[in-house]
Design a protein around this motif. Structure first.
Motif, PDB file in Angstrom:
ATOM      1  N   LEU A 130      43.820 -81.192  17.828  1.00  0.00           N
ATOM      2  CA  LEU A 130      44.029 -83.014  17.690  1.00  0.00           C
ATOM      3  C   LEU A 130      44.276 -82.591  16.229  1.00  0.00           C
ATOM      4  O   LEU A 130      45.845 -83.432  16.259  1.00  0.00           O
ATOM      5  CB  LEU A 130      42.541 -82.958  17.630  1.00  0.00           C
ATOM      6  CG  LEU A 130      42.032 -83.013  18.437  1.00  0.00           C
ATOM      7  CD1 LEU A 130      40.330 -84.323  18.148  1.00  0.00           C
ATOM      8  CD2 LEU A 130      42.375 -84.968  19.098  1.00  0.00           C
ATOM      9  N   THR A 133      38.747 -89.284  21.769  1.00  0.00           N
ATOM     10  CA  THR A 133      37.747 -89.873  20.569  1.00  0.00           C
ATOM     11  C   THR A 133      38.829 -89.747  19.756  1.00  0.00           C
ATOM     12  O   THR A 133      38.299 -90.806  17.937  1.00  0.00           O
ATOM     13  CB  THR A 133      37.004 -88.382  19.851  1.00  0.00           C
ATOM     14  OG1 THR A 133      37.443 -87.410  20.197  1.00  0.00           O
ATOM     15  CG2 THR A 133      35.602 -88.619  21.019  1.00  0.00           C
ATOM     16  N   GLU A 134      40.305 -89.650  19.907  1.00  0.00           N
ATOM     17  CA  GLU A 134      41.320 -89.568  18.793  1.00  0.00           C
ATOM     18  C   GLU A 134      42.259 -91.151  18.904  1.00  0.00           C
ATOM     19  O   GLU A 134      43.415 -91.358  18.046  1.00  0.00           O
ATOM     20  CB  GLU A 134      41.769 -88.406  19.036  1.00  0.00           C
ATOM     21  CG  GLU A 134      42.671 -88.638  17.492  1.00  0.00           C
ATOM     22  CD  GLU A 134      42.740 -88.033  16.054  1.00  0.00           C
ATOM     23  OE1 GLU A 134      43.249 -88.580  14.892  1.00  0.00           O
ATOM     24  OE2 GLU A 134      40.907 -87.572  16.523  1.00  0.00           O
ATOM     25  N   GLY A 147      40.099 -83.980  23.685  1.00  0.00           N
ATOM     26  CA  GLY A 147      39.977 -85.126  22.738  1.00  0.00           C
ATOM     27  C   GLY A 147      40.619 -86.165  22.014  1.00  0.00           C
ATOM     28  O   GLY A 147      40.536 -87.509  21.371  1.00  0.00           O
ATOM     29  N   ASN A 156      37.645 -85.525  28.027  1.00  0.00           N
ATOM     30  CA  ASN A 156      37.822 -85.324  26.767  1.00  0.00           C
ATOM     31  C   ASN A 156      38.039 -83.861  26.845  1.00  0.00           C
ATOM     32  O   ASN A 156      37.449 -83.229  25.496  1.00  0.00           O
ATOM     33  CB  ASN A 156      36.539 -86.006  26.325  1.00  0.00           C
ATOM     34  CG  ASN A 156      37.542 -86.382  24.933  1.00  0.00           C
ATOM     35  OD1 ASN A 156      39.279 -86.740  24.676  1.00  0.00           O
ATOM     36  ND2 ASN A 156      37.088 -86.491  24.130  1.00  0.00           N
ATOM     37  N   GLN A 168      43.641 -77.741  23.381  1.00  0.00           N
ATOM     38  CA  GLN A 168      42.715 -78.461  23.947  1.00  0.00           C
ATOM     39  C   GLN A 168      41.943 -78.684  22.546  1.00  0.00           C
ATOM     40  O   GLN A 168      41.435 -77.862  22.063  1.00  0.00           O
ATOM     41  CB  GLN A 168      42.562 -78.360  24.823  1.00  0.00           C
ATOM     42  CG  GLN A 168      41.535 -76.825  25.236  1.00  0.00           C
ATOM     43  CD  GLN A 168      40.823 -76.143  26.210  1.00  0.00           C
ATOM     44  OE1 GLN A 168      40.447 -77.249  27.454  1.00  0.00           O
ATOM     45  NE2 GLN A 168      41.509 -75.621  27.145  1.00  0.00           N
ATOM     46  N   GLY A 169      40.906 -79.462  22.848  1.00  0.00           N
ATOM     47  CA  GLY A 169      39.840 -79.867  21.713  1.00  0.00           C
ATOM     48  C   GLY A 169      40.460 -79.812  20.317  1.00  0.00           C
ATOM     49  O   GLY A 169      41.576 -80.537  19.923  1.00  0.00           O
ATOM     50  N   VAL A 170      39.447 -79.050  19.457  1.00  0.00           N
ATOM     51  CA  VAL A 170      39.558 -79.492  17.981  1.00  0.00           C
ATOM     52  C   VAL A 170      40.968 -79.167  17.303  1.00  0.00           C
ATOM     53  O   VAL A 170      41.007 -79.199  16.634  1.00  0.00           O
ATOM     54  CB  VAL A 170      38.031 -78.970  17.419  1.00  0.00           C
ATOM     55  CG1 VAL A 170      36.981 -79.458  17.751  1.00  0.00           C
ATOM     56  CG2 VAL A 170      37.832 -77.313  17.390  1.00  0.00           C
TER      57      VAL A 170
END
Length: 600
Positions: free
Chosen positions: A458, A507-508, A504, A501, A453-455
């Motif tokens: 991505l 935002t992607e 992510g 989110n 999840q998260g950064v």
């Protein structure tokens, strides 16, 4: 005639010393003696052989009578009792070196039935001859064992429980005979090793040194024998467990081989873990890779971990992770082979090694070890290229099992690596499905898992949600990967709220639309137009032939498929168009979900 010739040469040689026998004497004795036995005059030959006055001559020339004697013994002819008496006397009287050569020559056969009977008949006499050689027997034993194993390799292998039970090819009986054959030599090495440990006085050191050389040679020959049998026949057959076959001769043979290794001080543990445990330098003419062949060591590991043999001498102090690391050195070469027996053994050993490891216990550090990267590549080849469907299925099962054993970070790194190296749409689709499962676990558990999840997630999503060749990507060839990518994207949009989110994805999303969704829609339109045109042309061609079934060459997925009927081509084109519709329906659903979510 032959009997008279034999009597004449015997009378002439009685008055001569052994070193005065001429070549003609040898030739006449051999020719006349063999003819007498073949003609059934074995009673007279036995009388000559047992005559005290003829013992020097018998000791020198008697071994030449072996071929016809063995034929009588094999065929169990009427003069069997007399020929057996001659044979036994020759074993006690003739020079062992000549007997050895004669017996080994008689062992070499081509017909499987004759091979089995010859081994059964001659192994015990061969053992007696070797024991007569005393401390000088090592090289002769090695030659004998090599000949026996060459003959054993000519026998068909039992593949079913019934074949082993009934011993239809006599291999099981030969293995049992072979076990009895080597037993006294194994015990001799055992006693020699014990004696060497007890003798430590300085006055005996030189004698001990000479004896040790002979003991090491005998031990080396037995080691070579064990290594060869581990490769063949033991690594070629599928041993039956006790539930399937209560008394298994081949399983007993495998147990005896492992016991022999332990008796001659070859640690089973060291053999299994040899790739990672530095072995001591053993003096002798054999180099390490010859003394311990890779396949033979893999066979030991397979017997220990898959069939649970030698459990009484194999310690349990090593962790399952360490055992897995060691066994992967055996498994990796096996899965790279083309022989199905080797692939099957490799899969079995890999599965048994993995099940001992708890889920999520393999750390990411292991990804730095070459074998942990090479083995999955070999496994992918098994899953995608192996001819046997059951082995492909087994490969997929073991592949998933290996994924389950990695911890979260290791799974992440493994997925990245496989997406980069597999180059197979089905495998990539399977990896993407696993990624979706891991994201689902991360979102549900709430245990602070940051890798899915998260950064951290991505970069992985960017490798997944992309069209490899842009709009011109072959959509049918990449179908498995693309459908799983669409399903993953659909899952993320449904599961992750815009306000949270967690993955992510929101935002992607604008990048994903540019690199994946828009090119995919263009590619779908191009592919559909191409296949609709092909369908139209094919149907026109079919009509122009007045429904005559013509055979034509057509282009599908960039390749010419010769000799395909027009009906089959039309069906294939319809299937392709249906696939594009299915892919587009998922894409449309994703676009609708995005609009709904963003406008909430």
């Amino acid at each position: 005639m032959a009997l008279d010739m034999l009597s004449d040469v015997v009378q002439r040689c009685q008055a001569l010393p052994v070193d005065s026998y001429t070549k003609e004497d040898h030739d006449v004795f051999m020719t006349a003696g063999r003819t007498c036995i073949e003609e059934g005059n074995s009673v007279q030959v036995l009388s000559i052989i047992l005559d005290e006055k003829n013992q020097d001559m018998v000791s020198c020339m008697g071994w030449n009578l072996l071929p016809p004697l063995i034929q009588v013994l094999l065929k169990k002819e009427d003069n069997l009792r007399q020929c057996l008496g001659i044979f036994n006397h020759l074993l006690e009287t003739c020079r062992p070196k000549e007997l050895l050569i004669g017996l080994l020559e008689l062992l070499e056969q081509d017909d499987p039935d004759t091979i089995a009977e010859s081994l059964h008949l001659l192994l015990n006499p061969l053992q007696k001859v070797l024991l007569r050689l005393g401390s000088r027997k090592a090289s002769s034993l090695g030659m004998a064992l090599s000949t026996v194993l060459d003959q054993l390799a000519k026998l068909p292998l039992p593949h079913t429980k019934e074949q082993e039970e009934d011993d239809v090819f006599s291999l099981c009986r030969c293995c049992t005979d072979l076990t009895a054959f080597v037993r006294p030599f194994v015990q001799e090495v055992r006693l020699n090793l014990l004696t060497s440990e007890e003798l430590s006085e300085s006055t005996t050191k030189m004698t001990i040194g000479r004896n040790n050389d002979q003991e090491d040679e005998l031990r080396t020959e037995l080691l070579k024998f064990c290594m060869k049998t581990l490769s063949y026949p033991l690594f070629e057959v599928q041993l039956k467990d006790t539930d399937s076959l209560a008394v298994s001769p081949l399983r007993n043979f495998a147990t005896e081989i492992l016991n022999t290794l332990s008796t001659i001080r070859e640690s089973i543990t060291s053999l299994v873990y040899q790739p990672l445990l530095k072995r001591k330098q053993v003096p002798g003419f054999l180099e390490e890779e010859v003394r311990y062949p890779q396949e033979s060591l893999a066979s030991v590991a397979h017997l220990v971990f898959v069939h649970h043999l030698a459990a009484d001498v194999f310690p349990c102090v090593f962790s399952p992770v360490f055992s897995l690391r060691c066994n992967m050195e055996h498994i990796c070469p096996l899965l790279s082979r083309r022989e199905e027996t080797r692939i099957q053994k490799g899969l079995e050993l890999y599965e048994k090694s993995l099940v001992r490891v708890e889920d999520g216990r393999l750390p990411v550090d292991l990804m730095e070890i070459k074998t942990f990267l090479t083995l999955p590549q070999n496994l992918v080849k098994v899953m995608t290229m192996c001819q046997r469907q059951d082995l492909r299925s087994k490969g997929l099962k073991v592949f998933q099992l290996s994924i389950d054993k990695f911890d979260t970070e290791a799974k992440y790194k493994f997925f990245q690596y496989m997406l980069k190296t597999s180059h197979h749409s089905g495998v990539e689709g399977y990896i993407i499905k696993n990624i979706r499962n891991q994201i689902n676990v991360a979102l549900q558990s709430g245990d602070g898992n940051t890798w899915f999840q998260g950064v951290h997630l991505l970069p992985l999503l960017r490798k997944v949600l992309i069209l490899p060749g842009g709009p011109e990507t072959d959509l049918l060839e990449n179908l498995d990967r693309l459908m799983e990518s669409l399903n993953l994207l659909r899952y993320l949009i449904i599961r992750d709220k815009v306000t949270e989110n967690q993955t992510g994805i929101w935002t992607e999303l604008y990048k994903i639309e540019d690199t994946f969704m828009k090119p995919l829609r263009v590619g779908l339109n191009m592919s559909r137009a191409h296949y609709e045109r092909e369908l139209h042309n094919t149907m026109d061609t079919k009509r122009s032939k007045d429904k005559e079934e013509s055979k034509i060459s057509v282009l599908v997925d960039g390749e010419n498929l010769p000799h395909v009927t027009s009906e089959s081509q039309i069906q294939a084109l319809h299937t392709a168009l249906h696939t594009f519709d299915m892919m587009e329906s998922v894409l449309v659903r994703i676009e609708e979900l995005v609009n709904v979510k963003e406008n909430v």
